[in-house]
Design an enzyme around this catalytic site. Sequence first.
Site, mmCIF file in Angstrom:
data_model
loop_
_atom_site.group_PDB
_atom_site.id
_atom_site.type_symbol
_atom_site.label_atom_id
_atom_site.label_comp_id
_atom_site.label_asym_id
_atom_site.label_seq_id
_atom_site.Cartn_x
_atom_site.Cartn_y
_atom_site.Cartn_z
ATOM 1 N N CYS A 28 0.844 -1.193 0.000
ATOM 2 C CA CYS A 28 0.000 0.000 0.000
ATOM 3 C C CYS A 28 0.885 1.251 0.000
ATOM 4 C CB CYS A 28 -1.003 -0.036 1.157
ATOM 5 S SG CYS A 28 -2.326 1.197 0.964
ATOM 6 N N HIS B 198 -3.840 -4.263 -0.663
ATOM 7 C CA HIS B 198 -3.500 -4.956 0.577
ATOM 8 C C HIS B 198 -3.574 -6.461 0.336
ATOM 9 C CE1 HIS B 198 -3.414 -1.624 3.520
ATOM 10 N NE2 HIS B 198 -4.251 -1.039 2.671
ATOM 11 N N GLU C 22 -2.868 -8.803 2.309
ATOM 12 C CA GLU C 22 -3.366 -9.465 3.519
ATOM 13 C C GLU C 22 -4.885 -9.382 3.629
ATOM 14 O OE1 GLU C 22 -2.935 -5.171 4.803
ATOM 15 O OE2 GLU C 22 -1.967 -6.539 3.389
#
Length: 200
Positions: free
Chosen positions: A78, A180, A182
């Site tokens: 990011c 992102h 994750e």
Amino acid sequence: MSAVTVLAYGAGNVASVQFALERLGATVRLTADPVEVADAERLILPGVGAAGYAMARLSDLGLMEPIRAFPRPLLGVCLGQQLLFETSEEGEGVAMLGLIPGTVRALAPAADRPVPHMGWSQLSLVQPDPLLDGLDDGAWAYFVHGYVCPDGDATLARADYGVPIPAVVRSANRWGCQFHPERSAAAGARILRNFLELPA
């Protein structure tokens, strides 16, 4: 599975990155110690918020040179991707790590594309790369950002938000994901697994 160091420098949500890596079996170290950073097997630079604040934190903690000199796999996430570039036009302008040429600029809002760009967008693969092995063209990833990196030779994958969004970039041993991973379900997990499997 590999060991990975995540920079915990006060400008990123490291917990979600840590948990995603641990779900893949990685041994995760959270640190802001320059010596531990320099010795890491592989390094993740997360980031949320303002580029100026993030760069000030890296400078205050003595992390800029260990990051710039890091010779093994490094992944910016990011804002962490944006910090890899030379400058940002945020605020009065921000000098960044200078590992990839170019200036990060504000996204232009429009009726059908509010800023920040927040939500799921599809990835269009541009260049083959080990970080993208097994990833399907058109895979979905989760974005939250109001600034965008320059689109150039470093771009490995793009998203479309009225303008091309360099979603994955690479220069030598340094990679970046604007989204992102994750929080990007199967596609993000695949990218993180690929990063853990890159030769250190």
